[in-house]
Design an enzyme around this catalytic site. Sequence first.
Site, PDB file in Angstrom:
ATOM      1  N   LYS A 194      -9.623  18.029 -16.157  1.00 15.04           N
ATOM      2  CA  LYS A 194      -9.783  17.664 -14.795  1.00 15.04           C
ATOM      3  C   LYS A 194      -9.497  19.194 -14.171  1.00 15.04           C
ATOM      4  O   LYS A 194      -8.890  19.998 -14.140  1.00 15.04           O
ATOM      5  CB  LYS A 194      -8.638  17.051 -14.072  1.00 15.04           C
ATOM      6  CG  LYS A 194      -8.899  16.664 -12.778  1.00 15.04           C
ATOM      7  CD  LYS A 194      -7.723  15.842 -12.369  1.00 15.04           C
ATOM      8  CE  LYS A 194      -7.626  15.599 -10.596  1.00 15.04           C
ATOM      9  NZ  LYS A 194      -6.897  14.701 -10.173  1.00 15.04           N
TER      10      LYS A 194
ATOM     11  N   ARG B 239      -9.379  12.520  -0.825  1.00 12.74           N
ATOM     12  CA  ARG B 239      -8.371  13.086  -0.334  1.00 12.74           C
ATOM     13  C   ARG B 239      -8.242  12.645   1.141  1.00 12.74           C
ATOM     14  O   ARG B 239      -7.167  12.088   1.685  1.00 12.74           O
ATOM     15  CB  ARG B 239      -8.085  14.456  -0.295  1.00 12.74           C
ATOM     16  CG  ARG B 239      -7.938  15.116  -1.535  1.00 12.74           C
ATOM     17  CD  ARG B 239      -8.043  16.472  -1.955  1.00 12.74           C
ATOM     18  NE  ARG B 239      -7.782  16.800  -3.309  1.00 12.74           N
ATOM     19  CZ  ARG B 239      -7.874  18.555  -3.632  1.00 12.74           C
ATOM     20  NH1 ARG B 239      -8.182  19.250  -2.748  1.00 12.74           N
ATOM     21  NH2 ARG B 239      -7.950  18.493  -4.890  1.00 12.74           N
TER      22      ARG B 239
ATOM     23  N   LYS C 254      -4.640  23.355  -5.753  1.00 16.77           N
ATOM     24  CA  LYS C 254      -4.001  22.732  -7.205  1.00 16.77           C
ATOM     25  C   LYS C 254      -4.323  23.656  -8.188  1.00 16.77           C
ATOM     26  O   LYS C 254      -4.521  23.185  -9.279  1.00 16.77           O
ATOM     27  CB  LYS C 254      -4.705  21.396  -7.081  1.00 16.77           C
ATOM     28  CG  LYS C 254      -4.213  20.438  -6.072  1.00 16.77           C
ATOM     29  CD  LYS C 254      -4.499  19.003  -6.416  1.00 16.77           C
ATOM     30  CE  LYS C 254      -4.032  18.066  -5.315  1.00 16.77           C
ATOM     31  NZ  LYS C 254      -4.204  16.598  -5.600  1.00 16.77           N
TER      32      LYS C 254
ATOM     33  N   GLU D 240      -7.154  21.210 -23.887  1.00 17.12           N
ATOM     34  CA  GLU D 240      -6.478  20.198 -23.134  1.00 17.12           C
ATOM     35  C   GLU D 240      -6.902  18.960 -23.905  1.00 17.12           C
ATOM     36  O   GLU D 240      -5.928  18.183 -24.162  1.00 17.12           O
ATOM     37  CB  GLU D 240      -7.023  20.087 -21.780  1.00 17.12           C
ATOM     38  CG  GLU D 240      -6.549  21.399 -20.845  1.00 17.12           C
ATOM     39  CD  GLU D 240      -5.023  21.150 -20.404  1.00 17.12           C
ATOM     40  OE1 GLU D 240      -4.323  20.217 -20.666  1.00 17.12           O
ATOM     41  OE2 GLU D 240      -4.615  22.051 -19.586  1.00 17.12           O
TER      42      GLU D 240
ATOM     43  N   LYS E  34     -13.459  15.292 -15.480  1.00 16.71           N
ATOM     44  CA  LYS E  34     -13.695  15.088 -14.026  1.00 16.71           C
ATOM     45  C   LYS E  34     -13.819  16.468 -13.411  1.00 16.71           C
ATOM     46  O   LYS E  34     -13.217  17.541 -13.709  1.00 16.71           O
ATOM     47  CB  LYS E  34     -12.347  14.245 -13.537  1.00 16.71           C
ATOM     48  CG  LYS E  34     -12.343  14.161 -12.238  1.00 16.71           C
ATOM     49  CD  LYS E  34     -11.104  13.365 -11.948  1.00 16.71           C
ATOM     50  CE  LYS E  34     -11.109  13.291 -10.509  1.00 16.71           C
ATOM     51  NZ  LYS E  34      -9.687  12.839 -10.008  1.00 16.71           N
TER      52      LYS E  34
ATOM     53  N   SER F 261     -15.699  11.394  -5.863  1.00 16.14           N
ATOM     54  CA  SER F 261     -16.025  11.187  -4.503  1.00 16.14           C
ATOM     55  C   SER F 261     -17.097  12.066  -3.890  1.00 16.14           C
ATOM     56  O   SER F 261     -18.052  11.377  -2.930  1.00 16.14           O
ATOM     57  CB  SER F 261     -14.756  10.990  -3.583  1.00 16.14           C
ATOM     58  OG  SER F 261     -14.195  12.150  -3.737  1.00 16.14           O
TER      59      SER F 261
ATOM     60  N   TYR G 238     -18.028   5.171  -7.735  1.00 20.03           N
ATOM     61  CA  TYR G 238     -18.185   4.634  -6.616  1.00 20.03           C
ATOM     62  C   TYR G 238     -19.449   3.670  -6.311  1.00 20.03           C
ATOM     63  O   TYR G 238     -19.704   3.017  -5.519  1.00 20.03           O
ATOM     64  CB  TYR G 238     -17.764   5.640  -5.436  1.00 20.03           C
ATOM     65  CG  TYR G 238     -16.707   6.172  -5.626  1.00 20.03           C
ATOM     66  CD1 TYR G 238     -15.347   5.540  -5.189  1.00 20.03           C
ATOM     67  CD2 TYR G 238     -16.583   7.578  -6.004  1.00 20.03           C
ATOM     68  CE1 TYR G 238     -14.271   6.269  -5.216  1.00 20.03           C
ATOM     69  CE2 TYR G 238     -15.259   7.936  -6.216  1.00 20.03           C
ATOM     70  CZ  TYR G 238     -14.136   7.414  -5.764  1.00 20.03           C
ATOM     71  OH  TYR G 238     -12.949   8.038  -6.037  1.00 20.03           O
TER      72      TYR G 238
HETATM   73  C1  PBG Z   1      -5.312  12.661  -7.530  1.00 22.82           C
HETATM   74  C2  PBG Z   1      -6.674  12.382  -7.919  1.00 22.82           C
HETATM   75  C3  PBG Z   1      -7.734  12.985  -7.350  1.00 22.82           C
HETATM   76  C4  PBG Z   1      -8.658  12.248  -7.687  1.00 22.82           C
HETATM   77  C5  PBG Z   1      -8.363  11.182  -8.510  1.00 22.82           C
HETATM   78  N1  PBG Z   1      -6.918  11.386  -8.740  1.00 22.82           N
HETATM   79  C6  PBG Z   1      -7.626  13.989  -6.042  1.00 22.82           C
HETATM   80  C7  PBG Z   1      -7.129  15.447  -6.612  1.00 22.82           C
HETATM   81  O1  PBG Z   1      -6.726  15.677  -7.715  1.00 22.82           O
HETATM   82  O2  PBG Z   1      -6.898  15.956  -5.532  1.00 22.82           O
HETATM   83  C8  PBG Z   1     -10.234  12.500  -7.069  1.00 22.82           C
HETATM   84  C9  PBG Z   1     -11.146  11.342  -7.363  1.00 22.82           C
HETATM   85  C10 PBG Z   1     -12.389  11.520  -6.561  1.00 22.82           C
HETATM   86  O3  PBG Z   1     -12.451  12.519  -5.877  1.00 22.82           O
HETATM   87  O4  PBG Z   1     -13.239  10.640  -6.465  1.00 22.82           O
HETATM   88  N2  PBG Z   1      -4.243  13.012  -8.663  1.00 22.82           N
END
Ligand code: PBG
Length: 324
Positions: free
Chosen positions: A194, A204, A216, A232, A247, A273, A312
């Site tokens: 990720k 968010r 992050k 990982e 991701k 998203s 989505y």
């Molecule tokens: C949080 C999480 C996130 C997403 C899924 N789980 C956001 C982040 O890590 O800040 C993002 C999913 C998306 O953007 O569709 N742990």
Amino acid sequence: MIHRPRILRASASIRKIVQETILQPQNLIAPLFIVEGENIEEEIPSLPGYYRRSLDKTLEEVFVLFNLGIRSILIFIKCPDERKDNEGKEALRAEGLMQTAIRAIRKHIPEMIIMTDIALDPYSMYGHDGIVKDQEIDNDTTIKILAKMAVSHAQAGAHFVAPSDMMDGRIAALRQSLENAGFHNTGIMSYSAKYASCFYGPFRDALDSAPGFGDKKTYQMDPANRKEAIKEVLLDVHEGADIVMVKPALSYLDIIREVKNATNIPVSAYHVSGEYAMIKAAAQKGWLNEDQAIMETTLSIKRAGADLIASYFSKDIIRILNNL
Ligand code: PBG
């Protein structure tokens, strides 16, 4: 001329019989955002056409998804500000919205595979995925809480827990706690690779979970790195993950392929998203054909090697497939 590749592209029927990558409803995972209350279905401004729903409306939606052939959902909840803290208390509450939602969905649509987000950010007063100590994310305290969270979701009936936090050693911690608690059939879909991405912005917004300080980057991966993704992923496989995830998806198609080649377990990809919002915005402006953009991007994610795609666009994809 001996080779005329155009022969295999000459008509729609020929193209169909030699098509290499085929999207099916069961390849899709539908993310769902659940809020407290009743009869709520509110559109998320930065995710046009996507909604936050109360549990009653969520159940209706899960029926619709199941009837369309979708077999898995990934659920996220929005936690009210007054219940956010730095301990994950709400995340562990047996009567919390997540646990209540899992029980209700499991009861009403038992065949739908319920995957649940494991991370503290929606519950964190700091908007971080772990416990904050001295402005840092404390790895080892966090994974103990995440392991309890996984057991609490399994108790409520989750089929898969999906840790999205990127702490070290969390898959081993989750697996051990699930085993110790007797949940031998609960799967783990790990967000293994990720990346620290700008494409999570609309998500968010949806959960009001943006980090309150910093970013992050001390836990999510650097977009510049490829070998680290394999490291990982192999760690997670070794620690007991059943499915690994990459991701976001579109900027990381190379990573999806490498992960696919490096493992022998199912690979998922999260078409996130911001990737959805980009296509929606361009389509609204009339700059792209939305349906074609949806199919081309989703096919590319599957072609890269994703067996499962969290998207989505799941309902749109099935609508488009049904009209082909
Ligand atoms: C949080 C999480 C996130 C997403 C899924 N789980 C956001 C982040 O890590 O800040 C993002 C999913 C998306 O953007 O569709 N742990």
